[in-house]
Motif scaffolding. Structure first.
Motif, PDB file in Angstrom:
ATOM      1  N   UNK A  65       0.859  -1.186   0.000  1.00 45.65           N
ATOM      2  CA  UNK A  65       0.000   0.000   0.000  1.00 45.65           C
ATOM      3  C   UNK A  65       0.891   1.230   0.000  1.00 45.65           C
ATOM      4  N   UNK A  66       0.661   2.124  -0.949  1.00 41.87           N
ATOM      5  CA  UNK A  66       1.386   3.401  -0.976  1.00 41.87           C
ATOM      6  C   UNK A  66       0.391   4.503  -0.646  1.00 41.87           C
ATOM      7  N   UNK A  67       0.683   5.258   0.396  1.00 45.44           N
ATOM      8  CA  UNK A  67      -0.255   6.254   0.932  1.00 45.44           C
ATOM      9  C   UNK A  67       0.299   7.659   0.764  1.00 45.44           C
ATOM     10  N   UNK A  68      -0.587   8.583   0.460  1.00 45.17           N
ATOM     11  CA  UNK A  68      -0.243  10.011   0.438  1.00 45.17           C
ATOM     12  C   UNK A  68      -1.430  10.772   1.021  1.00 45.17           C
ATOM     13  N   UNK A  86       4.438  -6.731  -5.892  1.00 48.80           N
ATOM     14  CA  UNK A  86       3.368  -5.952  -5.278  1.00 48.80           C
ATOM     15  C   UNK A  86       3.728  -4.470  -5.275  1.00 48.80           C
ATOM     16  N   UNK A  87       4.987  -4.151  -4.913  1.00 52.72           N
ATOM     17  CA  UNK A  87       5.401  -2.746  -4.921  1.00 52.72           C
ATOM     18  C   UNK A  87       5.361  -2.177  -6.335  1.00 52.72           C
ATOM     19  N   UNK A  88       5.883  -2.910  -7.307  1.00 54.64           N
ATOM     20  CA  UNK A  88       5.921  -2.428  -8.689  1.00 54.64           C
ATOM     21  C   UNK A  88       4.514  -2.093  -9.182  1.00 54.64           C
ATOM     22  N   UNK A  89       3.562  -2.968  -8.914  1.00 56.91           N
ATOM     23  CA  UNK A  89       2.191  -2.744  -9.384  1.00 56.91           C
ATOM     24  C   UNK A  89       1.538  -1.573  -8.650  1.00 56.91           C
ATOM     25  N   UNK A  90       1.748  -1.503  -7.338  1.00 55.72           N
ATOM     26  CA  UNK A  90       1.167  -0.404  -6.569  1.00 55.72           C
ATOM     27  C   UNK A  90       1.767   0.930  -6.989  1.00 55.72           C
ATOM     28  N   UNK A  91       3.073   0.944  -7.226  1.00 50.31           N
ATOM     29  CA  UNK A  91       3.752   2.185  -7.615  1.00 50.31           C
ATOM     30  C   UNK A  91       3.255   2.682  -8.970  1.00 50.31           C
ATOM     31  N   UNK A  92       3.161   1.804  -9.943  1.00 50.43           N
ATOM     32  CA  UNK A  92       2.758   2.237 -11.277  1.00 50.43           C
ATOM     33  C   UNK A  92       1.251   2.396 -11.424  1.00 50.43           C
ATOM     34  N   UNK A 104      -8.696  -4.019 -10.766  1.00 47.85           N
ATOM     35  CA  UNK A 104      -8.635  -5.148 -11.699  1.00 47.85           C
ATOM     36  C   UNK A 104      -7.416  -5.994 -11.397  1.00 47.85           C
ATOM     37  N   UNK A 105      -7.606  -7.298 -11.325  1.00 44.42           N
ATOM     38  CA  UNK A 105      -6.520  -8.251 -11.114  1.00 44.42           C
ATOM     39  C   UNK A 105      -5.719  -7.945  -9.844  1.00 44.42           C
ATOM     40  N   UNK A 106      -6.406  -7.530  -8.787  1.00 37.15           N
ATOM     41  CA  UNK A 106      -5.739  -7.287  -7.517  1.00 37.15           C
ATOM     42  C   UNK A 106      -4.897  -6.031  -7.472  1.00 37.15           C
ATOM     43  N   UNK A 107      -5.221  -5.055  -8.320  1.00 41.47           N
ATOM     44  CA  UNK A 107      -4.486  -3.781  -8.356  1.00 41.47           C
ATOM     45  C   UNK A 107      -5.494  -2.652  -8.537  1.00 41.47           C
ATOM     46  N   UNK A 108      -5.258  -1.526  -7.875  1.00 40.38           N
ATOM     47  CA  UNK A 108      -6.106  -0.360  -8.098  1.00 40.38           C
ATOM     48  C   UNK A 108      -5.802   0.253  -9.460  1.00 40.38           C
ATOM     49  N   UNK A 109      -6.850   0.649 -10.177  1.00 39.56           N
ATOM     50  CA  UNK A 109      -6.708   1.236 -11.518  1.00 39.56           C
ATOM     51  C   UNK A 109      -6.919   2.741 -11.474  1.00 39.56           C
ATOM     52  N   UNK A 110      -7.947   3.164 -10.752  1.00 31.82           N
ATOM     53  CA  UNK A 110      -8.235   4.592 -10.597  1.00 31.82           C
ATOM     54  C   UNK A 110      -8.878   4.824  -9.253  1.00 31.82           C
ATOM     55  N   UNK A 111      -8.429   5.845  -8.528  1.00 29.71           N
ATOM     56  CA  UNK A 111      -8.939   6.130  -7.184  1.00 29.71           C
ATOM     57  C   UNK A 111      -9.440   7.569  -7.148  1.00 29.71           C
TER      58      UNK A 111
END
Length: 418
Positions: free
Chosen positions: A124-127, A143-149, A292-299
């Motif tokens: 989880x990357x939080x701001x 997990x980090x790569x997908x969350x970061x991008x 999608x596929x266990x990753x956030x796409x748009x928040x």
């Protein structure tokens, strides 16, 4: 005219802390007193004892307290037991510019999402107390790569939280960009050596991340101060949906006519529905997200109207995908890329995938009062919707989904977070 200030230096100062070493909060009912006892959390940094650097802003003193004693029972609800520490008792392996209030609350916001994924590797990357990206994967690095991008731009200067031992590969990825905080239950020696090359990075260890499942169902008191010094107290939120079986069928009745979703979710859709709902509990309201596929796409976060935030989440998905593709192909941010021909090629690729929304699940923290909210996602190719249900006009959303062969489930629970 006031004296000229060095504006860059105000963010590096330590504000004097006027708060006491200990604090008590008592609840009295029918003459019986229940008291919670707190002690100030501090760190020994280079032989000097320091608390929080400052509060939300450099001119706001602040202090961090941890609960050390007291067993509070109000009604049928008991508070989390003292001694089970997470963000209130972090171990600083490197203090960087020294943590302030926002660093701690960002870590806490990350933990409130991580607690729902004890059996999966999650990043989880939080701001500013909102997720920039959340992903589950088979390794910490993935997990980090997908969350970061998922949102590379927003992740700049954020807090990274991972629920497994942080290894060398993940550390190498993290140090390729700027982050304020990284927190994990532990670090390999090689990973720690790499992370410490970033001198301003706050490196935190919280061993209890390995036992986050113990915190998943615990309750605690959430106070909110008012402008006149008054306080609102509430119990912390607890998700009623913890498994795919907890979802409710999307059905309603309106003016004597019954409405129900025609297509049931597939197993894959249910996986993303559960992932999306649990992430959504950690997003500031009003909010809508796509996963999608266990990753956030748009928040989309913190908006006043639901259709508006659905559009914001959509627009962010488009621009974040464009930035990711631009960075992967040309190592240049999307908003700084000046090759119009190549930029148009990237944008056509983004449009073809609807910013990554095509095939995703749309998740809302509260019901859709009209169909215009779900229509935003349907036009982008979502295949499913998660929402609490309970609107007088739920039938509109059900009809909209049925027309597009989109599935939908209800949670039966709102998850506002303000």
């Amino acid at each position: 005219m006031s004296e000229k200030k060095n504006l860059k230096e105000i963010y590096r100062i330590m504000v004097d802390d006027p708060f006491p070493q200990s604090m008590e909060i008592s609840f009295i009912e029918n003459g019986e007193r229940q008291t919670l006892f707190y002690e100030k959390a501090v760190w020994n940094i280079d032989g000097e004892v320091k608390g929080l650097r400052y509060g939300e802003n450099p001119d706001q003193p602040a202090a961090l307290y941890k609960l050390v004693n007291g067993n509070l029972v109000l009604g049928q609800v008991s508070i989390i037991q003292p001694g089970k520490y997470l963000a209130s008792d972090i171990e600083l392996l490197q203090s960087g510019k020294h943590p302030g209030k926002i660093n701690i609350t960002d870590v806490d916001s990350a933990l409130n999402i991580l607690k729902y994924f004890p059996d999966k590797t999650c990043c989880v990357i939080i701001k500013h107390n909102n997720p920039c990206g959340v992903a589950v994967a088979s390794t910490a690095a993935e997990a980090y790569h997908k969350a970061y991008f998922a949102d590379r731009v927003a992740a700049f200067g954020g807090a990274i939280a991972i629920n497994t031992t942080l290894d060398k590969e993940t550390a190498e990825l993290i140090t390729q960009s700027y982050s304020e905080v990284v927190v994990a239950p532990d670090y390999t020696e090689a990973a720690l050596a790499i992370l410490k090359t970033k001198k301003n990075l706050r490196i935190m260890r919280i061993e209890n991340i390995n036992r986050l499942i113990d915190f998943r169902d615990e309750r605690f008191i959430e106070p909110r101060a008012l402008i006149d010094g008054g306080i609102i107290m509430q119990w912390s939120f607890r998700s009623a949906v913890m498994s795919k079986e907890d979802f409710l069928p999307a059905e309603t009745e309106y003016k004597g006519q019954k409405y129900a979703i025609k297509r049931k979710p597939t197993d894959k859709e249910l996986d993303d529905m559960l992932f999306g709902w649990l992430v959504e509990t950690g997003v500031t309201s009003n909010s809508v997200i796509y996963v999608k596929d266990g990753v956030t796409v748009g928040i989309g976060t913190g908006e006043q109207d639901r259709v508006g935030v659905a559009m914001i989440a959509r627009d962010k998905a488009y621009t974040k995908m464009a930035d990711r593709l631009c960075w992967e192909k040309y190592k240049t941010p999307w908003n700084m890329f000046d090759d119009e021909r190549k930029k148009q090629e990237i944008w056509e690729e983004v449009k073809a995938e609807n910013g990554g929304i095509k095939g995703s699940i749309m998740v809302s923290d509260a019901f859709f009062p009209f169909r215009d909210g779900v229509d935003v996602g349907i036009k982008e190719g979502i295949t499913g919707v998660v929402q609490p249900g309970g609107s007088l006009r739920d039938f509109e959303s059900i009809e909209a989904c049925n027309e597009a062969n989109v599935t939908m489930v209800f949670t039966g629970q709102r998850c506002f977070r303000h």
